[in-house]
Design an enzyme around this catalytic site. Structure first.
Site, PDB file in Angstrom:
ATOM      1  N   GLU A 124     121.360  41.990  16.290  1.00 19.04           N
ATOM      2  CA  GLU A 124     121.209  40.643  15.715  1.00 19.04           C
ATOM      3  C   GLU A 124     122.158  40.436  14.538  1.00 19.04           C
ATOM      4  O   GLU A 124     122.407  41.358  13.771  1.00 19.04           O
ATOM      5  CB  GLU A 124     119.749  40.486  15.264  1.00 19.04           C
ATOM      6  CG  GLU A 124     119.391  39.090  14.825  1.00 19.04           C
ATOM      7  CD  GLU A 124     117.884  38.956  14.556  1.00 19.04           C
ATOM      8  OE1 GLU A 124     117.071  39.521  15.316  1.00 19.04           O
ATOM      9  OE2 GLU A 124     117.528  38.293  13.579  1.00 19.04           O
ATOM     10  N   GLU A 128     120.956  32.829   7.148  1.00 16.34           N
ATOM     11  CA  GLU A 128     119.671  32.188   6.888  1.00 16.34           C
ATOM     12  C   GLU A 128     119.773  31.370   5.612  1.00 16.34           C
ATOM     13  O   GLU A 128     120.545  31.698   4.706  1.00 16.34           O
ATOM     14  CB  GLU A 128     118.569  33.232   6.722  1.00 16.34           C
ATOM     15  CG  GLU A 128     118.283  34.027   7.979  1.00 16.34           C
ATOM     16  CD  GLU A 128     117.734  35.386   7.633  1.00 16.34           C
ATOM     17  OE1 GLU A 128     116.548  35.471   7.312  1.00 16.34           O
ATOM     18  OE2 GLU A 128     118.508  36.345   7.643  1.00 16.34           O
TER      19      GLU A 128
END
Ligand SMILES: *[C@@H]1O[C@H](CO)[C@@H](O)[C@H](O)[C@H]1NC(C)=O
Ligand SMILES: *[C@@H]1O[C@H](CO)[C@@H](O)[C@H](O)[C@H]1NC(C)=O
Ligand SMILES: *[C@@H]1O[C@H](CO)[C@@H](O)[C@H](O)[C@H]1NC(C)=O
Ligand SMILES: *[C@@H]1O[C@H](CO)[C@@H](O)[C@H](O)[C@H]1NC(C)=O
Ligand SMILES: *[C@@H]1O[C@H](CO)[C@@H](O)[C@H](O)[C@H]1NC(C)=O
Length: 470
Positions: A124, A128
């Protein structure tokens, strides 16, 4: 959604010694580290998804809620209530590559906007944004779903993350992973620094763009703390994405895991055009004259022979067809209007050239047999509505130059504007050895020693443990 819950688990680890497994649902549809899975459909190309209109059919799935597309703001992801994690997730994978996302994060304590790459084995790569933190963006990565509180980074964003769009880019090869902000390099991850290559993201990724409630009151306290506090659901929160350029550094139809190592060397690339490529390059909707051309010649002859009144009815029917066809909101409406105008101009042109379709008494067959040159100019199937004035001056050109100009809104041809300053961006390496045969190409090559990464085999167990815990 694996990526999100994964973030939540990681988030919990970030801010708390107490590791709460509650929110996490580390899962994948099929885990290639445990069994043979269907191949991942590739992107296999580069494409700029311009969210002023819906993305091409079947390139992204929407997981919850709705996304509104707008010429000025791009895609609006609005979380209106608890549990509504509005996320677009790509139907395609890229195997090493780049994404450039122009995003304006949602405001609101406990509201997380995110750009996430995730693979079937839970590698991943993240951007964010916390709705309660206007100044910073956060980068993160995971290898094989292994949470590690040391992976995160925070980055001051000039101008703020909530007030304006910024260019959040990641560039990924087997040799390094980079996070770029508005053209400036923020962070570089080398494989050796990711638990000695074991946790280096190295498997085919899909792209998710989404908003979720890190501060959901039912979530783990660690996640709520990380998110900056409890989410306020009393008002909607909206994240905006103008565009996402995605480049797959591999080209091919699909990716598959040839063994259970989870290493990039184990990924096989099947050649051919990807489904995403086909969908992206699907023929745009046809113009009136193109539809006219597609009519069977018998029908055309009938129309030619018929009175102007019938021709007019056909025209009206075709125009009506346009309006029935358009489903995608104002851009399409504008396009349709443009096309109508284009059609009007064409009709004017025919009139000028003595080819008034309303005054036709023209039989294509007769015309064709009478004039030898007709067949070289245009065949029966694409005969224009001619006239008694003889062959038209120019060949039948249904689209015309105005036709070409009418399309780019939907066809995303603006790619060139992204590419015309080759010196300014990073110059990523194409990972695949060019000499390998195109079919079932594998990256495995022991002569590639310097760049070779170890197999994260041991992680499989750890990953299983995480998966099994939910
Ligand atoms: C998208 O939806 C289709 C159809 O429901 C499904 O087959 C596919 O697995 C989904 N893809 C992703 C990435 O969720
Ligand atoms: C935003 O995040 C940065 C980096 O973690 C931190 O230094 C800053 O205090 C945060 N601001 C707010 C308002 O929480
Ligand atoms: C976005 O940033 C990347 C990385 O610096 C750069 O290569 C690219 O040109 C930028 N895109 C635009 C449209 O400015
Ligand atoms: C790093 O790799 C070792 C195996 O070499 C493993 O035991 C350890 O848990 C890994 N650490 C992380 C944070 O993934
Ligand atoms: C791939 O697409 C290109 C362009 O549309 C086409 O020319 C080519 O024949 C296609 N190849 C295959 C294998 O379908």
């Amino acid at each position: 959604m694996p990526a999100k819950s994964h973030l939540m688990l990681a988030a919990a680890l970030f801010s708390s010694v107490f590791v709460s497994p509650v929110a996490a649902q580390l899962q994948t549809d099929c885990d290639p580290l445990k069994k043979t899975c269907p191949p991942d459909p590739a992107l296999g190309t580069m494409h700029l998804f311009n969210f002023n209109a819906t993305p091409p059919e079947h390139t992204f799935n929407l997981t919850a809620g709705t996304v509104d597309y707008n010429v000025d703001t791009g895609a609006a992801f609005t979380m209106r209530k608890k549990g509504e994690s509005v996320t677009l997730i790509s139907n395609f994978y890229f195997f090493f590559g780049k994404t450039e996302v122009f995003l304006k994060a949602a405001s609101g304590t406990g509201v997380i906007s995110s750009i996430v790459w995730s693979s079937d084995v839970l590698d991943e790569v993240d951007w964010e944004f916390k709705g309660g933190n206007a100044t910073h963006a956060f980068s993160n990565y995971f290898g094989k779903g292994m949470p590690d509180w040391k992976n995160g980074g925070d980055h001051l964003v000039e101008g703020g993350v909530l007030d304006d769009y910024h260019n959040y880019t990641c560039v990924w090869t087997k040799d390094k992973l980079e996070w770029w902000l508005d053209g400036g390099l923020l962070r570089t991850l080398l494989p050796k620094d990711a638990n000695n290559t074991l946790n280096y993201p190295q498997t085919p990724m899909k792209l998710s763009l989404g908003i979720w409630a890190g501060g959901d009151p039912d979530g783990p306290q660690g996640t709520i703390d990380w998110a900056g506090g409890v989410t306020d659901y009393s008002q909607p929160h909206t994240m905006y994405v103008k565009s996402a350029l995605v480049e797959d550094y591999s080209s091919g139809k699909e990716y598959s895991y040839s063994d259970q190592s989870g290493s990039w060397q184990s990924i096989k690339i099947a050649s051919g055009n990807s489904t995403a490529f086909e969908n992206i390059n699907k023929e745009p909707e046809k113009s009136l004259s193109e539809k006219w051309n597609d009519l069977p010649s018998g029908t055309k002859s009938g129309v030619y022979a018929a009175s102007g009144g019938v021709g007019a009815i056909l025209l009206v029917a075709l125009i009506f067809y346009y309006f029935k066809q358009r489903r995608r909101g104002q851009q399409e409406a504008a396009l349709a209007a443009q096309r109508l105008e284009q059609d009007r101009v064409e009709l004017e042109m025919y009139k000028k050239e003595g080819r008034d379709p309303d005054a036709l008494a023209f039989d294509g067959t007769e015309y064709n047999s009478k004039s030898g040159m007709a067949s070289t100019t245009y065949g029966l199937s694409d005969s224009p509505p001619g006239s008694s004035a003889g062959p038209p001056q120019k060949t039948w050109d249904p689209t015309g130059s105005s036709g070409a100009a009418a399309m780019p809104l939907l066809r995303d041809d603006t790619m060139s504007t992204y590419r015309d300053s080759p010196g300014s961006g990073p110059t990523p390496q194409i990972p695949a050895p060019t000499s390998t045969p195109p079919i079932n190409r594998s990256f495995s090559s022991s002569s590639n020693a310097p760049g070779r990464m170890g197999s994260p085999g041991p992680q499989a167990n750890a990953y299983g443990a995480y998966g099994g815990a939910r």
